[in-house]
Motif scaffolding. Structure first.
Motif, PDB file in Angstrom:
ATOM      1  N   SER A  34       0.871  -0.958  -0.524  1.00 44.58           N
ATOM      2  CA  SER A  34      -0.089  -0.207  -0.008  1.00 44.58           C
ATOM      3  C   SER A  34       0.850   0.976   0.183  1.00 44.58           C
ATOM      4  O   SER A  34       2.411   1.569  -0.111  1.00 44.58           O
ATOM      5  N   VAL A  35       0.447   2.626  -0.557  1.00 48.08           N
ATOM      6  CA  VAL A  35       1.442   3.666  -0.814  1.00 48.08           C
ATOM      7  C   VAL A  35       1.214   4.019   1.105  1.00 48.08           C
ATOM      8  O   VAL A  35       2.723   3.875   1.146  1.00 48.08           O
ATOM      9  N   GLU A  36       0.539   3.692   2.251  1.00 39.16           N
ATOM     10  CA  GLU A  36       0.692   4.031   3.449  1.00 39.16           C
ATOM     11  C   GLU A  36       1.790   3.380   3.380  1.00 39.16           C
ATOM     12  O   GLU A  36       3.011   3.778   4.395  1.00 39.16           O
ATOM     13  N   THR A  37       2.548   1.988   3.697  1.00 41.90           N
ATOM     14  CA  THR A  37       3.454   1.437   3.889  1.00 41.90           C
ATOM     15  C   THR A  37       4.670   1.956   3.066  1.00 41.90           C
ATOM     16  O   THR A  37       5.770   1.506   3.876  1.00 41.90           O
ATOM     17  N   ARG A  38       4.156   1.482   2.299  1.00 40.56           N
ATOM     18  CA  ARG A  38       5.560   1.984   1.348  1.00 40.56           C
ATOM     19  C   ARG A  38       6.178   3.321   2.295  1.00 40.56           C
ATOM     20  O   ARG A  38       7.658   3.502   1.466  1.00 40.56           O
ATOM     21  N   ALA A  39       4.989   4.249   2.192  1.00 40.39           N
ATOM     22  CA  ALA A  39       5.332   5.896   2.245  1.00 40.39           C
ATOM     23  C   ALA A  39       6.581   5.616   3.651  1.00 40.39           C
ATOM     24  O   ALA A  39       7.630   6.648   3.973  1.00 40.39           O
ATOM     25  N   VAL A  40       5.824   5.540   4.620  1.00 42.44           N
ATOM     26  CA  VAL A  40       6.405   4.862   6.040  1.00 42.44           C
ATOM     27  C   VAL A  40       8.052   4.095   6.107  1.00 42.44           C
ATOM     28  O   VAL A  40       9.089   4.082   6.464  1.00 42.44           O
ATOM     29  N   ARG A  41       7.858   2.885   5.344  1.00 42.26           N
ATOM     30  CA  ARG A  41       9.455   2.387   4.608  1.00 42.26           C
ATOM     31  C   ARG A  41      10.463   3.023   4.433  1.00 42.26           C
ATOM     32  O   ARG A  41      11.522   3.411   5.170  1.00 42.26           O
ATOM     33  N   ARG A  42      10.142   3.687   3.418  1.00 44.44           N
ATOM     34  CA  ARG A  42      11.149   4.840   2.732  1.00 44.44           C
ATOM     35  C   ARG A  42      11.563   5.961   3.576  1.00 44.44           C
ATOM     36  O   ARG A  42      12.787   6.569   3.464  1.00 44.44           O
ATOM     37  N   TYR A  43       9.997   6.382   4.146  1.00 43.76           N
ATOM     38  CA  TYR A  43      10.830   7.919   5.764  1.00 43.76           C
ATOM     39  C   TYR A  43      11.455   6.625   6.792  1.00 43.76           C
ATOM     40  O   TYR A  43      12.365   7.365   6.906  1.00 43.76           O
ATOM     41  N   GLU A  44      11.841   5.624   7.466  1.00 42.16           N
ATOM     42  CA  GLU A  44      12.220   4.978   8.037  1.00 42.16           C
ATOM     43  C   GLU A  44      13.961   4.974   6.934  1.00 42.16           C
ATOM     44  O   GLU A  44      14.626   5.330   7.962  1.00 42.16           O
ATOM     45  N   GLU A  45      14.073   4.221   6.099  1.00 42.71           N
ATOM     46  CA  GLU A  45      14.760   4.010   5.674  1.00 42.71           C
ATOM     47  C   GLU A  45      16.024   5.607   5.361  1.00 42.71           C
ATOM     48  O   GLU A  45      17.188   5.690   6.023  1.00 42.71           O
ATOM     49  N   ASN A  46      15.306   6.649   4.965  1.00 39.91           N
ATOM     50  CA  ASN A  46      15.699   7.783   4.750  1.00 39.91           C
ATOM     51  C   ASN A  46      16.188   7.984   6.447  1.00 39.91           C
ATOM     52  O   ASN A  46      17.822   8.686   6.664  1.00 39.91           O
ATOM     53  N   LEU A  47      15.804   7.849   7.599  1.00 38.58           N
ATOM     54  CA  LEU A  47      15.750   8.594   9.188  1.00 38.58           C
ATOM     55  C   LEU A  47      16.894   8.255   9.756  1.00 38.58           C
ATOM     56  O   LEU A  47      18.170   7.845   9.455  1.00 38.58           O
ATOM     57  N   SER A  48      17.404   6.331   8.898  1.00 40.78           N
ATOM     58  CA  SER A  48      18.444   5.234   9.271  1.00 40.78           C
ATOM     59  C   SER A  48      20.071   6.025   8.682  1.00 40.78           C
ATOM     60  O   SER A  48      21.262   5.692   8.707  1.00 40.78           O
ATOM     61  N   LYS A  49      19.248   6.765   7.360  1.00 37.53           N
ATOM     62  CA  LYS A  49      20.951   7.415   6.211  1.00 37.53           C
ATOM     63  C   LYS A  49      20.793   8.492   6.877  1.00 37.53           C
ATOM     64  O   LYS A  49      22.115   9.062   6.128  1.00 37.53           O
ATOM     65  N   GLY A  50      20.400   9.548   7.668  1.00 37.25           N
ATOM     66  CA  GLY A  50      20.586  10.627   8.250  1.00 37.25           C
ATOM     67  C   GLY A  50      20.125  11.861   7.252  1.00 37.25           C
ATOM     68  O   GLY A  50      20.196  13.018   7.328  1.00 37.25           O
ATOM     69  N   ILE A  51      19.344  11.366   6.344  1.00 41.63           N
ATOM     70  CA  ILE A  51      18.437  12.305   5.505  1.00 41.63           C
ATOM     71  C   ILE A  51      16.983  12.710   6.138  1.00 41.63           C
ATOM     72  O   ILE A  51      16.411  12.293   6.482  1.00 41.63           O
ATOM     73  N   PRO A  52      17.144  14.470   6.338  1.00 39.14           N
ATOM     74  CA  PRO A  52      15.900  14.592   6.161  1.00 39.14           C
ATOM     75  C   PRO A  52      15.134  14.547   6.136  1.00 39.14           C
ATOM     76  O   PRO A  52      15.435  14.795   4.443  1.00 39.14           O
ATOM     77  N   THR A  53      13.461  14.193   6.597  1.00 40.32           N
ATOM     78  CA  THR A  53      12.922  14.771   5.496  1.00 40.32           C
ATOM     79  C   THR A  53      11.922  14.440   6.489  1.00 40.32           C
ATOM     80  O   THR A  53      11.297  14.015   7.290  1.00 40.32           O
ATOM     81  N   SER A  54      10.190  14.583   5.220  1.00 37.85           N
ATOM     82  CA  SER A  54       9.331  14.126   6.634  1.00 37.85           C
ATOM     83  C   SER A  54       8.113  13.457   5.901  1.00 37.85           C
ATOM     84  O   SER A  54       8.278  12.782   4.934  1.00 37.85           O
ATOM     85  N   LEU A  55       7.189  12.935   6.680  1.00 36.58           N
ATOM     86  CA  LEU A  55       6.760  11.299   6.281  1.00 36.58           C
ATOM     87  C   LEU A  55       5.697  11.888   5.757  1.00 36.58           C
ATOM     88  O   LEU A  55       5.344  11.271   4.493  1.00 36.58           O
ATOM     89  N   SER A  56       4.689  13.434   5.336  1.00 38.08           N
ATOM     90  CA  SER A  56       4.223  13.683   4.339  1.00 38.08           C
ATOM     91  C   SER A  56       4.632  13.587   3.191  1.00 38.08           C
ATOM     92  O   SER A  56       4.370  13.432   2.020  1.00 38.08           O
ATOM     93  N   ASP A  57       6.195  14.608   3.136  1.00 39.35           N
ATOM     94  CA  ASP A  57       6.327  14.285   1.929  1.00 39.35           C
ATOM     95  C   ASP A  57       6.944  13.176   0.862  1.00 39.35           C
ATOM     96  O   ASP A  57       6.512  13.423   0.120  1.00 39.35           O
ATOM     97  N   VAL A  58       7.604  12.843   1.506  1.00 41.43           N
ATOM     98  CA  VAL A  58       7.649  11.155   1.125  1.00 41.43           C
ATOM     99  C   VAL A  58       6.001  10.379   0.079  1.00 41.43           C
ATOM    100  O   VAL A  58       6.701   9.389  -0.796  1.00 41.43           O
ATOM    101  N   GLU A  59       5.330  10.244   1.391  1.00 40.16           N
ATOM    102  CA  GLU A  59       4.302   9.272   0.484  1.00 40.16           C
ATOM    103  C   GLU A  59       3.413  10.718  -0.343  1.00 40.16           C
ATOM    104  O   GLU A  59       3.664   9.885  -1.400  1.00 40.16           O
ATOM    105  N   GLU A  60       4.077  11.912  -0.258  1.00 37.19           N
ATOM    106  CA  GLU A  60       3.576  12.950  -1.465  1.00 37.19           C
ATOM    107  C   GLU A  60       4.935  12.087  -2.177  1.00 37.19           C
ATOM    108  O   GLU A  60       4.158  12.003  -4.003  1.00 37.19           O
ATOM    109  N   ASP A  61       5.741  12.158  -2.890  1.00 33.76           N
ATOM    110  CA  ASP A  61       6.575  12.403  -3.108  1.00 33.76           C
ATOM    111  C   ASP A  61       6.258  10.258  -3.875  1.00 33.76           C
ATOM    112  O   ASP A  61       6.799  10.004  -4.974  1.00 33.76           O
ATOM    113  N   VAL A  62       6.043   8.703  -3.348  1.00 35.25           N
ATOM    114  CA  VAL A  62       5.348   7.605  -3.918  1.00 35.25           C
ATOM    115  C   VAL A  62       4.245   8.261  -4.150  1.00 35.25           C
ATOM    116  O   VAL A  62       4.263   7.390  -5.966  1.00 35.25           O
TER     117      VAL A  62
END
Length: 225
Positions: A146-174
């Motif tokens: 699902s889009v929601e699941t994929r957004a959370v996964r990408r958001y957590e991946e970005n955080l783990s790599k030190g890439i600043p982002t927001s969940l809403s921005d990631v979901e919009e990008d997805v």
């Protein structure tokens, strides 16, 4: 001599394809080819050169300059620069679908990808592997979530790599990438007619990997070494 096996895993952005493909390749002793990283590397180079990724002509004009190498240790090199971290930055993520939609760039990178799969067993993931890059692959999987699941996964991946982002921005990008990938004129995102669908929305990474290994065994008889 073992037969050469090609495994194609397609699906939308952040569906976990790369994570699963990498693990499956390691378990089976196959070579993992991250096609998404190749398009990201090209996108990085376009931006690095000061060009607009939305400008097809300017982007395609750089094709002769770009040399991409996928290293065994997971590093992604572009013209001898290690861009492994840079290609995951939001600026690249937000523009890679434009680069991937340009026919000339796709043709150039597809030639590289097909050459990689001619001499060894591979697991390759992307958007059009089963439909265009490796249409004769013995195993074709269409991995979704699902889009929601994929957004959370990408958001957590970005955080783990030190890439600043927001969940809403990631979901919009997805959502944006889903639209661009599925509506591009050349080799759009879609399942091959003989693909096996795998919904990983409620599966752990381990469960997703096990599911793919079962599909490969059913299709080819190949098991983990």
């Amino acid at each position: 001599m073992d037969p050469i096996i090609s495994v194609a895993i397609d699906g939308p952005a952040a569906a976990g394809k790369s994570t699963v493909a990498k693990a499956v390749a390691k378990i089976l002793g196959f070579t993992y080819i991250d096609t998404g990283a190749m398009y990201r590397a090209f996108t990085w180079y376009v931006i690095h050169k000061g060009e607009d990724p939305k400008d097809e002509r300017a982007s395609c004009a750089l094709i002769p300059e770009v040399k991409i190498e996928l290293c065994e240790d997971g590093k992604v090199m572009c013209n001898e620069f290690d861009v492994t971290k840079e290609i995951r930055e939001p600026l690249v993520s937000g523009n890679v679908s434009y680069i991937a939609s340009y026919k000339d760039i796709r043709l150039a990178l597809v030639d590289m990808q097909r050459a990689m799969a001619q001499s060894k067993s591979v697991v390759m993931d992307g958007r059009d592997i089963g439909t265009y890059v490796l249409p004769d692959a013995q195993v074709k999987i269409y991995q979704i979530a699902s889009v929601e699941t994929r957004a959370v996964r990408r958001y957590e991946e970005n955080l783990s790599k030190g890439i600043p982002t927001s969940l809403s921005d990631v979901e919009e990008d997805v959502r944006k990438r889903d639209y661009i990938d599925s509506h591009r004129d050349f080799a759009p995102l879609r399942p091959a007619p003989d693909s096996v669908f795998l919904d990983t929305s409620f599966l752990t990474i381990e469960e997703s990997v096990d599911s793919v290994l079962r599909i490969i065994k059913d299709k080819t008889g190949v098991c983990a070494k």
